[in-house]
Design a protein around this motif. Sequence first.
Motif, PDB file in Angstrom:
ATOM      1  N   TYR A   1       0.822  -1.218   0.000  1.00 26.51           N
ATOM      2  CA  TYR A   1       0.000   0.000   0.000  1.00 26.51           C
ATOM      3  C   TYR A   1       0.851   1.262   0.000  1.00 26.51           C
ATOM      4  O   TYR A   1       0.330   2.359   0.107  1.00 26.51           O
TER       5      TYR A   1
ATOM      6  N   GLY B   1       2.705   2.662  -2.386  1.00 33.09           N
ATOM      7  CA  GLY B   1       2.709   3.481  -3.595  1.00 33.09           C
ATOM      8  C   GLY B   1       4.110   3.944  -3.949  1.00 33.09           C
ATOM      9  O   GLY B   1       5.079   3.213  -3.784  1.00 33.09           O
TER      10      GLY B   1
ATOM     11  N   GLU C   1       0.403   7.408  -0.289  1.00 32.78           N
ATOM     12  CA  GLU C   1       0.035   6.054   0.103  1.00 32.78           C
ATOM     13  C   GLU C   1      -1.428   5.797  -0.237  1.00 32.78           C
ATOM     14  O   GLU C   1      -2.211   6.732  -0.414  1.00 32.78           O
ATOM     15  N   CYS C   2      -1.790   4.555  -0.288  1.00 31.13           N
ATOM     16  CA  CYS C   2      -3.156   4.150  -0.603  1.00 31.13           C
ATOM     17  C   CYS C   2      -4.158   4.820   0.340  1.00 31.13           C
ATOM     18  O   CYS C   2      -5.194   5.310  -0.101  1.00 31.13           O
TER      19      CYS C   2
ATOM     20  N   ALA D   1      -4.734   8.463  -0.742  1.00 34.50           N
ATOM     21  CA  ALA D   1      -5.434   8.534  -2.021  1.00 34.50           C
ATOM     22  C   ALA D   1      -6.893   8.111  -1.857  1.00 34.50           C
ATOM     23  O   ALA D   1      -7.806   8.748  -2.393  1.00 34.50           O
TER      24      ALA D   1
ATOM     25  N   PHE E   1     -10.881  -0.022  -5.213  1.00 32.22           N
ATOM     26  CA  PHE E   1      -9.697   0.836  -5.282  1.00 32.22           C
ATOM     27  C   PHE E   1      -8.517   0.174  -4.585  1.00 32.22           C
ATOM     28  O   PHE E   1      -7.416   0.127  -5.116  1.00 32.22           O
ATOM     29  N   LYS E   2      -8.776  -0.355  -3.399  1.00 28.01           N
ATOM     30  CA  LYS E   2      -7.722  -1.020  -2.621  1.00 28.01           C
ATOM     31  C   LYS E   2      -7.119  -2.188  -3.404  1.00 28.01           C
ATOM     32  O   LYS E   2      -5.896  -2.326  -3.483  1.00 28.01           O
TER      33      LYS E   2
ATOM     34  N   TRP F   1      -5.064  -0.954  -6.358  1.00 32.38           N
ATOM     35  CA  TRP F   1      -3.803  -0.349  -5.914  1.00 32.38           C
ATOM     36  C   TRP F   1      -2.736  -1.415  -5.676  1.00 32.38           C
ATOM     37  O   TRP F   1      -1.598  -1.272  -6.075  1.00 32.38           O
ATOM     38  N   ARG F   2      -3.135  -2.482  -4.999  1.00 33.99           N
ATOM     39  CA  ARG F   2      -2.124  -3.435  -4.511  1.00 33.99           C
ATOM     40  C   ARG F   2      -1.881  -4.633  -5.416  1.00 33.99           C
ATOM     41  O   ARG F   2      -0.955  -5.405  -5.174  1.00 33.99           O
TER      42      ARG F   2
END
Length: 89
Positions: free
Chosen positions: A22, A24, A29-30, A33, A58-59, A62-63
């Motif tokens: 997370y 970034g 960071e996630c 955001a 989104f989470k 992101w990862r």
Amino acid sequence: MMEEETPMPTSANDPVHAPAHYAGDGKIECKAAMGSMMAGYDLAAVCSNVAYWCGCAFKYLWRWPLKNNREDLRKARECIDIALSLVGE
């Protein structure tokens, strides 16, 4: 009156408070955001249930390359499908 909790210190290797997947680019960071994104949902009066599923998507988006790869992309798709079913396609 409840006392405010002191934030826990984080480190680059802290899997609870600062997981690497997370982090970034190290600037955003996630969590930050996602917080910005969700504030926009508040302004648009998005239903909390829809906002939840969009936040989950989104989470996962992101990862995905740093944690569960294609599995996280499938999870994101499922979350988006649920959000779509709640708002109507």
